[in-house]
Write a protein that holds these residues in place. Structure first.
Motif, mmCIF file in Angstrom:
data_model
loop_
_atom_site.group_PDB
_atom_site.id
_atom_site.type_symbol
_atom_site.label_atom_id
_atom_site.label_comp_id
_atom_site.label_asym_id
_atom_site.label_seq_id
_atom_site.Cartn_x
_atom_site.Cartn_y
_atom_site.Cartn_z
ATOM 1 N N SER A 141 -7.315 0.898 0.863
ATOM 2 C CA SER A 141 -6.642 0.099 -0.078
ATOM 3 C C SER A 141 -6.610 0.827 -1.431
ATOM 4 N N GLY A 142 -6.031 -0.158 -2.207
ATOM 5 C CA GLY A 142 -5.782 0.533 -3.678
ATOM 6 C C GLY A 142 -7.025 0.688 -4.193
ATOM 7 N N ALA A 145 0.784 -1.162 -0.083
ATOM 8 C CA ALA A 145 0.280 0.018 0.028
ATOM 9 C C ALA A 145 0.863 1.249 -0.028
ATOM 10 N N ASP A 193 -1.950 -4.636 7.460
ATOM 11 C CA ASP A 193 -2.921 -3.550 7.174
ATOM 12 C C ASP A 193 -3.399 -2.703 8.452
#
Length: 623
Positions: A533-534, A249, A516
Motif C-alpha cells: 500500500s501507499g 496503487a 488489491d
C-alpha cells in the motif's frame, strides 16, 4: 447472462413479454419493472412494455440506453452462448424472438402517454427529474436516471471544455522546457503537447496505450504547476484518483518512479518534489466521499464541490457513466480536470463507455472537445518494435491476420499455444513450464518470510481468462496453479505460503480495496497475509480477511490497472459472447516482458474482428 424462463413469473399486464422470457432474454428484474409501470400508468401497449423491459435489460448489460434499431443484433450477440455451454463453447439454439419493426416501435413510443414516455429533441442542460420512467431521444430509449446522468456529464464537460491562459513564466517555463522538451529524437514531443493541452484548458483528455507516457507527462505537468504556484506564493491543491484501489496503487508507483528519475531530481526544487510526493492517489469514490445511506451519492457535489485546483483521474476507461456524472458535478468551474486512459481497453464493468465516447466526440472536426484531447503513440514500456507492441497495434486495428503472424513468429516474448481445448494434456504441460518456475520463486520467498520479495515475485506472473468457470475459466486455472505451487496430491488447504490473494470487495475496516493483491508468507512460524500500500506493507492474520480470492488466475476485467512480467491469456471460445477485441487487447497489454496466448486460430480471429460497442448517446451529445 441468460435468464431461466422457468423461474420468471410474468405479470398478467405484460403477457406480451413471455416470448422474450422463454428465449432467455428477459429476467425477473426487467419483467417486473415493466409490469409495475403498466399497473401504475394504466398503459398496456405491448410495445411500451417491451421498451421498458429492454431499457432495463440494456442497463443490466452495461448500455446507457436501448437503441431500437440495434437491439436485435445486440441481444443476439449477448445470447450467443448459454452460460452452461461455456465449457464446451457450443452455441445455443437460435430463438425466434418476435422483435417489432424499429419504425413501428418508434411510432408507438412517440404516441405513448407522456406520463410514461418523455419525448425529447435534444439533451437537457439541467436535470429533469419526474415520475416518467422512460426518455425517448431519436431512436434511443433511456431509463430516466441514465438519461439524467448522460445529460449531466455532457453539460459538465461542456462547461469545463474552455480554454484558459496557460502561459508560463520564469522558473516554471524553464522547468517545463527541461522536463518536456519540444522535440525528442528530432520528432515533435507528444507528451509535451499533452501537457500543453492540460495547461491551456480546464478539461484535458490524455489517452494512449500502455507505456506511451501518460502518467509520465502528467507527473511533469504537476511539477511545473507546483513550481508556478510556489513562485506566485499560492497553494496548488492536487487530487490524484483512479477507479479502483489497485489502479490507485499503480498510479502511486508511477508518480514515485517519476520522482526518482534524474530529470525531476535535477531540475525541480525540494519543495516541489515534497509537494508532489505528498499527493497520495485514492479511489474516485473515496475522493468524492461516499454517503453510507445513499448509494451512488457523495458528500461532494455541485453544492459542495471538491476544493482541489487540479483533479487527475487515471484509468478512465474503467469509470462508469454514473460515477463520471458525480465526479464532473463536483469539479469547481475554475478547476482543471485531467482524464487519462486507454480507450481501446475494456470499458467499465458497470454502465457506459465514457472514455471511448469522449475520445469519439473529440475526434470530430467540430464540437466542444476537439481541442481537449491528445493521443500518445510512442511506446516506452515495450519499445516500438517489440512483439507485444506490434501485436497490440494489430489487435487495436482489428487486423487478425497480422495478429496471428506476430503470435506465430517464434519470438519468445509473444507466442501462442494453438488449441481449441485449453486443458488438453499437452497444453497444460506447456503452460506449466512457463508458470511453475515463477511460482517456485514466490514459494521460496514466502517460506523464508521475505514479504517484499514474495509480493514482487507474485506480481511477475498471472493467468488471465475471460470466463469464470469451465475449461476456459478462472476456477479451473486457479486449481491448476495451486497444484503447481503446492505439488501434486497435496491436501487442499485454504492458507499456505505463496498463495496469491485478490481482494474482491472494499474493506474500509482493513484499508483494503477491491482489486488489491497480496500474498501469504510465513513469519515466525505463523502465516500472515501481506499487501502493498501507499503506507508500506500491510500485514493481517488470515482470519481477518473476509472477501479474498486465490489469484493465480483472474479475469481480464480484474487485471485492468495492473501489469505483470509474464502473462498467460486463455482466450474464450469463438462462440463466446465474451470474445471481443477489447478483451484481447486489455489482456495482452498487461504483459511487460512475456505473453503466451492459449487458444485456436478461430478464437483469435473472432475476438480481434469483434469490437465491443455499447449503446450510448454521450458521444452524440458532445459532437
Amino acid at each position: 447472462m441468460m435468464a431461466d424462463p422457468f423461474t420468471v413469473a410474468v405479470p398478467a399486464e405484460v403477457r406480451s413479454l413471455e416470448p422474450f422470457v422463454a428465449a432467455g432474454v428477459l429476467g425477473a428484474t426487467e419483467v417486473h419493472l415493466a409490469g409495475w409501470v403498466a399497473r401504475a400508468s394504466g398503459v398496456h401497449d405491448p410495445l411500451v412494455s417491451l421498451a421498458v423491459a429492454m431499457a432495463a435489460w440494456s442497463s443490466r448489460h452495461g448500455h446507457a440506453c436501448a437503441v431500437l434499431g440495434e437491439l436485435a443484433a445486440t441481444v443476439a450477440r449477448e445470447q450467443a452462448v448459454r452460460p452452461a455451454d461455456f465449457d464446451t463453447g457450443e452455441a445455443a439454439p437460435s430463438a425466434m424472438i418476435p422483435w417489432p419493426h424499429p419504425g413501428a416501435w418508434l411510432t408507438a413510443l412517440r404516441a405513448a402517454p407522456d406520463t410514461v414516455v418523455r419525448v425529447v429533441d435534444g439533451w437537457d442542460t439541467e436535470a429533469v427529474l419526474d415520475t416518467r420512467p422512460l426518455v425517448l431521444h431519436s431512436d434511443r430509449v433511456y431509463l430516466q436516471r441514465h438519461w439524467v446522468d448522460e445529460c449531466s456529464v455532457a453539460a459538465s464537460l461542456r462547461t469545463l471544455a474552455v480554454p484558459i491562459d496557460g502561459a508560463l513564466a520564469g522558473g516554471a517555463a524553464t522547468l517545463f522546457d527541461h522536463l518536456l522538451p519540444a522535440e525528442v529524437d528530432g520528432e515533435p514531443n507528444l507528451q509535451r503537447r499533452a501537457a500543453e493541452v492540460a495547461l491551456g484548458n480546464r478539461l484535458a483528455l490524455i489517452v494512449g496505450g500502455p507505456g506511451t507516457g501518460k502518467t509520465y507527462s502528467v507527473a511533469r505537468l504537476l511539477a511545473v504547476l507546483l513550481e508556478q504556484a510556489l513562485e506566485q506564493n499560492q497553494q496548488l491543491r492536487v487530487a490524484l484518483a483512479a477507479p479502483t484501489g489497485k489502479a490507485a496503487a499503480r498510479l502511486q508507483e508511477s508518480i514515485s518512479a517519476a520522482l526518482a528519475e534524474p530529470a525531476l531530481a535535477m531540475h525541480t526544487s525540494a519543495p516541489v518534489r515534497e509537494a508532489l510526493a505528498g499527493v497520495v492517489p485514492t479511489t474516485v469514490h473515496r475522493l468524492l466521499g461516499p454517503l453510507a445511506t445513499r448509494r451512488q451519492r457523495f458528500r461532494h457535489d455541485a453544492s459542495n464541490p471538491l476544493q482541489h485546483d487540479v483533479v487527475v483521474v487515471d484509468e478512465t476507461s474503467m469509470v462508469s457513466l454514473p460515477l463520471l456524472a458525480r465526479l464532473a458535478d463536483a469539479i469547481r468551474p475554475e478547476a482543471r480536470l485531467v482524464l487519462i486512459g486507454d480507450p481501446d481497453q475494456l470499458e467499465s464493468v458497470e454502465l457506459g463507455a465514457v472514455l471511448g465516447d469522449l475520445v469519439e466526440a473529440a475526434s470530430g472536426s467540430t464540437g466542444p472537445l476537439t481541442e481537449n484531447a491528445v493521443r500518445l503513440i510512442r511506446g516506452h514500456r515495450f519499445g516500438g518494435g517489440s512483439p507485444i507492441a506490434l501485436l497490440a497495434d494489430a489487435v487495436r486495428r482489428g487486423d487478425a491476420d497480422q495478429a496471428l503472424v506476430h503470435l506465430r513468429n517464434g519470438a519468445p516474448s509473444a507466442s501462442m499455444i494453438e488449441s481449441d481445448n485449453p486443458i488438453a494434456q499437452a497444453v497444460v504441460a506447456e503452460v506449466r513450464s512457463v508458470v511453475e518456475p515463477l511460482l517456485a520463486e514466490v514459494r521460496r520467498a514466502a517460506e523464508a518470510g521475505l514479504a517484499e520479495e514474495a509480493l514482487l515475485a507474485s506480481s511477475r506472473v498471472r493467468l488471465l481468462c475471460a470466463h469464470r468457470q469451465g475449461r476456459f475459466g478462472v476456477a479451473t486455472w486457479n486449481q491448476l496453479g495451486e497444484e503447481w505451487m503446492c505439488g501434486p496430491g497435496t491436501t487442499r488447504i485454504t492458507w499456505y505460503p505463496g498463495r496469491p490473494l485478490l481482494v474482491s470487495r472494499n474493506d474500509p475496516r482493513l484499508g483494503l480495496s477491491n482489486g488489491d493483491t497480496g500474498v501469504v508468507v510465513r513469519e515466525l512460524d505463523r502465516l500472515v497475509a501481506v499487501f502493498a500500500s501507499g503506507r508500506g506493507l500491510l500485514r493481517f492474520d488470515p482470519v481477518q480477511l473476509e472477501e479474498v480470492e486465490t489469484a493465480y488466475a483472474m479475469t481480464v476485467h480484474k487485471s485492468q490497472g495492473s501489469e505483470y512480467s509474464t502473462v498467460v491469456m486463455v482466450l474464450p471460445p469463438p462462440s463466446s459472447p465474451l470474445a471481443g477485441r477489447e478483451l484481447v487487447y486489455t489482456g495482452l497489454t498487461r504483459a511487460r516482458e512475456r505473453l503466451v496466448v492459449v487458444g485456436s486460430e478461430a478464437a483469435v480471429r473472432q475476438a480481434v474482428s469483434t469490437p465491443t460497442r455499447r449503446m450510448t448517446g454521450l458521444a452524440a451529445s458532445l459532437a
